[in-house]
Structure formats: C-alpha cells, structure tokens
Design an enzyme around this catalytic site. Sequence first.
Site, PDB file in Angstrom:
ATOM      1  N   CYS A 121       0.324   9.209  25.544  1.00  0.00           N
ATOM      2  CA  CYS A 121       1.594  10.104  24.494  1.00  0.00           C
ATOM      3  C   CYS A 121       0.926  11.451  23.582  1.00  0.00           C
ATOM      4  CB  CYS A 121       1.825   8.835  24.055  1.00  0.00           C
ATOM      5  SG  CYS A 121       3.073   7.470  25.267  1.00  0.00           S
ATOM      6  N   HIS A 248       6.394  11.444  18.129  1.00  0.00           N
ATOM      7  CA  HIS A 248       6.093  11.195  19.574  1.00  0.00           C
ATOM      8  C   HIS A 248       7.021   9.132  19.177  1.00  0.00           C
ATOM      9  CE1 HIS A 248       5.882   9.126  23.108  1.00  0.00           C
ATOM     10  NE2 HIS A 248       4.891   7.656  22.262  1.00  0.00           N
ATOM     11  N   ASN A 278      10.507   5.274  25.393  1.00  0.00           N
ATOM     12  CA  ASN A 278       9.450   5.599  24.612  1.00  0.00           C
ATOM     13  C   ASN A 278       8.688   6.778  26.168  1.00  0.00           C
ATOM     14  OD1 ASN A 278       7.054   6.676  24.555  1.00  0.00           O
ATOM     15  ND2 ASN A 278       5.565   4.802  23.828  1.00  0.00           N
TER      16      ASN A 278
HETATM   17  N1  COA Z   1      12.182 -10.619  23.886  1.00  0.00           N
HETATM   18  C1  COA Z   1      12.308 -11.388  23.288  1.00  0.00           C
HETATM   19  N2  COA Z   1      10.754 -11.804  23.070  1.00  0.00           N
HETATM   20  C2  COA Z   1      10.040 -11.887  23.315  1.00  0.00           C
HETATM   21  C3  COA Z   1      10.097 -10.222  23.775  1.00  0.00           C
HETATM   22  C4  COA Z   1      10.938  -9.813  23.769  1.00  0.00           C
HETATM   23  N3  COA Z   1      11.716  -8.474  25.038  1.00  0.00           N
HETATM   24  N4  COA Z   1       9.124  -9.320  24.043  1.00  0.00           N
HETATM   25  C5  COA Z   1       8.122 -10.498  23.008  1.00  0.00           C
HETATM   26  N5  COA Z   1       8.909 -11.369  22.801  1.00  0.00           N
HETATM   27  C6  COA Z   1       8.182 -12.586  21.856  1.00  0.00           C
HETATM   28  C7  COA Z   1       7.080 -13.165  22.224  1.00  0.00           C
HETATM   29  O1  COA Z   1       6.883 -13.910  22.856  1.00  0.00           O
HETATM   30  C8  COA Z   1       6.203 -14.088  20.616  1.00  0.00           C
HETATM   31  O2  COA Z   1       7.093 -15.170  21.120  1.00  0.00           O
HETATM   32  P1  COA Z   1       6.587 -16.543  20.442  1.00  0.00           P
HETATM   33  O3  COA Z   1       5.989 -16.015  18.720  1.00  0.00           O
HETATM   34  O4  COA Z   1       7.277 -17.202  20.620  1.00  0.00           O
HETATM   35  O5  COA Z   1       4.652 -16.196  20.953  1.00  0.00           O
HETATM   36  C9  COA Z   1       7.597 -13.111  19.794  1.00  0.00           C
HETATM   37  O6  COA Z   1       8.815 -12.126  20.265  1.00  0.00           O
HETATM   38  C10 COA Z   1       6.663 -11.730  19.084  1.00  0.00           C
HETATM   39  O7  COA Z   1       5.745 -11.033  19.886  1.00  0.00           O
HETATM   40  P2  COA Z   1       4.739 -10.186  19.645  1.00  0.00           P
HETATM   41  O8  COA Z   1       4.296  -9.281  20.275  1.00  0.00           O
HETATM   42  O9  COA Z   1       3.579 -10.358  18.000  1.00  0.00           O
HETATM   43  O10 COA Z   1       6.085  -9.398  18.773  1.00  0.00           O
HETATM   44  P3  COA Z   1       5.646  -8.035  17.783  1.00  0.00           P
HETATM   45  O11 COA Z   1       6.610  -8.419  16.468  1.00  0.00           O
HETATM   46  O12 COA Z   1       4.206  -7.367  17.374  1.00  0.00           O
HETATM   47  O13 COA Z   1       6.421  -7.010  19.129  1.00  0.00           O
HETATM   48  C11 COA Z   1       6.361  -4.703  20.009  1.00  0.00           C
HETATM   49  C12 COA Z   1       6.206  -6.487  19.592  1.00  0.00           C
HETATM   50  C13 COA Z   1       5.674  -4.195  21.372  1.00  0.00           C
HETATM   51  C14 COA Z   1       7.639  -4.091  19.565  1.00  0.00           C
HETATM   52  C15 COA Z   1       5.097  -4.043  18.739  1.00  0.00           C
HETATM   53  O14 COA Z   1       4.337  -4.190  18.942  1.00  0.00           O
HETATM   54  C16 COA Z   1       5.426  -2.391  18.907  1.00  0.00           C
HETATM   55  O15 COA Z   1       5.723  -2.181  18.715  1.00  0.00           O
HETATM   56  N6  COA Z   1       3.673  -2.358  19.434  1.00  0.00           N
HETATM   57  C17 COA Z   1       4.060  -0.920  20.028  1.00  0.00           C
HETATM   58  C18 COA Z   1       4.599  -0.507  21.206  1.00  0.00           C
HETATM   59  C19 COA Z   1       4.232   0.696  21.209  1.00  0.00           C
HETATM   60  O16 COA Z   1       4.992   1.310  21.090  1.00  0.00           O
HETATM   61  N7  COA Z   1       3.242   1.751  22.378  1.00  0.00           N
HETATM   62  C20 COA Z   1       3.466   2.580  22.665  1.00  0.00           C
HETATM   63  C21 COA Z   1       2.720   3.503  21.761  1.00  0.00           C
HETATM   64  S1  COA Z   1       2.597   4.807  22.678  1.00  0.00           S
END
Ligand code: COA
Length: 325
Positions: A121, A248, A278
């Site tokens: 990205c 970004h 994204n």
């Molecule tokens: N809907 C509902 N629940 C969801 C879900 C969805 N779409 N996706 C994940 N969950 C759940 C998980 O299973 C987890 O459940 P659990 O606690 O029972 O295991 C809970 O939500 C938390 O998951 P987690 O992965 O810890 O969430 P998070 O707060 O880290 O948020 C992202 C997840 C992906 C939104 C976050 O980590 C993020 O923004 N990361 C960066 C991603 C990004 O931008 N990448 C590109 C960079 S260029």
Amino acid sequence: MTAATAPGPQARAAVVCGVGAALPSAVVSNADLTARLDTTDEWIRSRTGIAQRHIAGVDLSTEDLAVQAATQALAGSTPVAVEALVVATTTPDRCCPATAPAVASRLGLTGIPAYDLAAGCTGFLYALATASGLITAGTAQAVLVIGADRLACLPDPEDRTTVPLFGDGAGAMVLRGGSVGEDGALGPVVLGSDGTLADLIRASHPGTLHMEGAEVFRNAVERMSAASLKAARAVGWDVEDLDRLVPHQANARITGFVARQLGVPYDRQLTNVEHVGNTGAASIPLLLAQATADGRLKARHRVLLTAFGAGLTWGATTLTWPDLP
Ligand code: COA
C-alpha cells in the site's frame, strides 16, 4: 533502512500537474457482507470506518482501472509530453509481462519506458520517489505515476476479519520538471522497509491473504507517524503548518491514531475510506483526485502524504498543492 530522496543540486523538482481516479461501478455495502459473513455493519464501521467498497468484476482488470485513472489525470493536466510511466500495484493481472507497458500503449505512449513497482500500500509513494528521480536526473521531462489495485481479490471470501477491509480502484498523477519552491513541487520522499515483518501481511495468490491485524495496526500508526514527522522536518514544516494530512486509507482508526499522534486536527485530515475501503496503491492518488474535485483540497494547501503497507513498507512526502487546470 530509511532513505530520503533529496532534490538535485540544480534545485530541480518533480511538480504535480494533474490527478485522476477510477472506481469500479459495482458497490458492496456492509449490509451486502452481513448477508454472507458472520459480521455486522456496526462491527465493521466501529473497527474500520468503512461503509462500502467498490469491487471490480471479472471484466475490469487492474490494467483497465489504471488506464481509466491515467486518462482522467492527463485530461485534467497542464499539457506535457509524458516520457516515462510507472504503475504501482500489488495485484497485477499477470506475473509477466508487467502492467505498465500495456497501459502506456493503450494511452498512445508506446515507446516510452514503462514499468511496474510493488511496495504494497506504500507503492504510490515509492513510485513518486522514482518519478522524482527520473525527472531530477533529466531522464524524463514528465512522468505518469499510477497506483492501481484489485485488493478485494486477496482475502479468502469466507474470512470476516479481512474481507470487509478492501476495495478496488486506481489513481494517477502527472508530474513534470520544475523547480523546488514552486507550488506542486514534491519535497524529499522519506521511504523505509522492514522485511523481518514480512509475514504480518502476506498472500501467495488471490484468496490466501493472511494478516495479523493488531500488529499491522500498531506498526502502521508508528511508521506513518515517524515518516510524516521526518518528511515535514525535511522541508522545515511544523505540524501546525499543515493544511491537509493525506494518509493511506487503511482504515479510519489507523488514520485517526496517526493524526492524533501528530497533533493534526480533525478538520485538516482528508479521508474517503468510508466509501472505498482500503484500495492499496490507489488509495492516496484516488483521495487526492476526489478531494481536488470536491474542493476539500485547494491550491496552496500545504499537504503531507503518508502510507504504510505489506513488506513492511512505509513512506511520506510533502508538497504545496498546485493550482490545477
Ligand atoms: N465481524 C465481527 N466480528 C469480527 C470480525 C467481523 N468482521 N472480524 C473479527 N471479528 C472478531 C474476532 O473474531 C475477535 O473475536 P474473539 O474476541 O471472539 O476472538 C474479535 O472480533 C476481535 O478481533 P481482532 O482481530 O482482535 O480485532 P481488532 O480489534 O484487532 O480489529 C482489524 C481487527 C482488522 C479491524 C484491526 O486489527 C485492524 O484495523 N488492523 C489493520 C488492518 C489494516 O488496515 N491492514 C492494511 C494495512 S495497509
């Protein structure tokens, strides 16, 4: 590990003179996703700020999106003779040959140097650094830089943690030779990478994306904030001098944390993640084109661009926004 591309000794600079964007017409809303994944609109919006994304069908390739965005950028540019073309993409339509020569030929530019560049990205900022180098070295009088990605094909369609994040699109920018200090002149481009963290975001082919969300989140905030400060300092700007922060568009929580860490107020941040998700290497030029068209970005605004992505890679640069035709 971190390099800054400084302007040449003659104070020659790459100057922005046109921007354009392209989005597939098909929109997938959060409601569409809740119909097939175990998720909710509330979860997606609160964790990412995303409400919908544009998705390319099988009839719309990365190359097509790149051509559309470039056509718009050239149509809205001051007239220049484009002498090189760079496409930043993580999702080319094929391994070989590269996307850029085909894009150049479809634009009527057969014969110019044209090549792809992959930096996740952050690809668009890496491509800007390359264009700046070509121009300041005198290799090309004007360069067309395109960021084009179809990131929505990368997640496993059943993976609720990654599917909601990504959309497809392209953005393009025309740069010409000019002088340091004029509106539109790119400042030094701060770039970096850390391959020891390559496994945090990886995909071997469509449907196989693996992402360690929390670690990616932490690195994205830290790397974009540090690169932003370095790029601003390189041109003698304090954070208070910034009129527009253009991060970004990974997701709204990441960009919000970056802005808070830098101390940039909400009304000086540009965003479109709610509507497009994204879009990878397309993210920054797509946002610049949209914000120019709708007036959020105006001539003489002091702008800071910053990005982060798979690699890991990161970067930032500055410019005073030009008066585009
Ligand atoms: N809907 C509902 N629940 C969801 C879900 C969805 N779409 N996706 C994940 N969950 C759940 C998980 O299973 C987890 O459940 P659990 O606690 O029972 O295991 C809970 O939500 C938390 O998951 P987690 O992965 O810890 O969430 P998070 O707060 O880290 O948020 C992202 C997840 C992906 C939104 C976050 O980590 C993020 O923004 N990361 C960066 C991603 C990004 O931008 N990448 C590109 C960079 S260029």
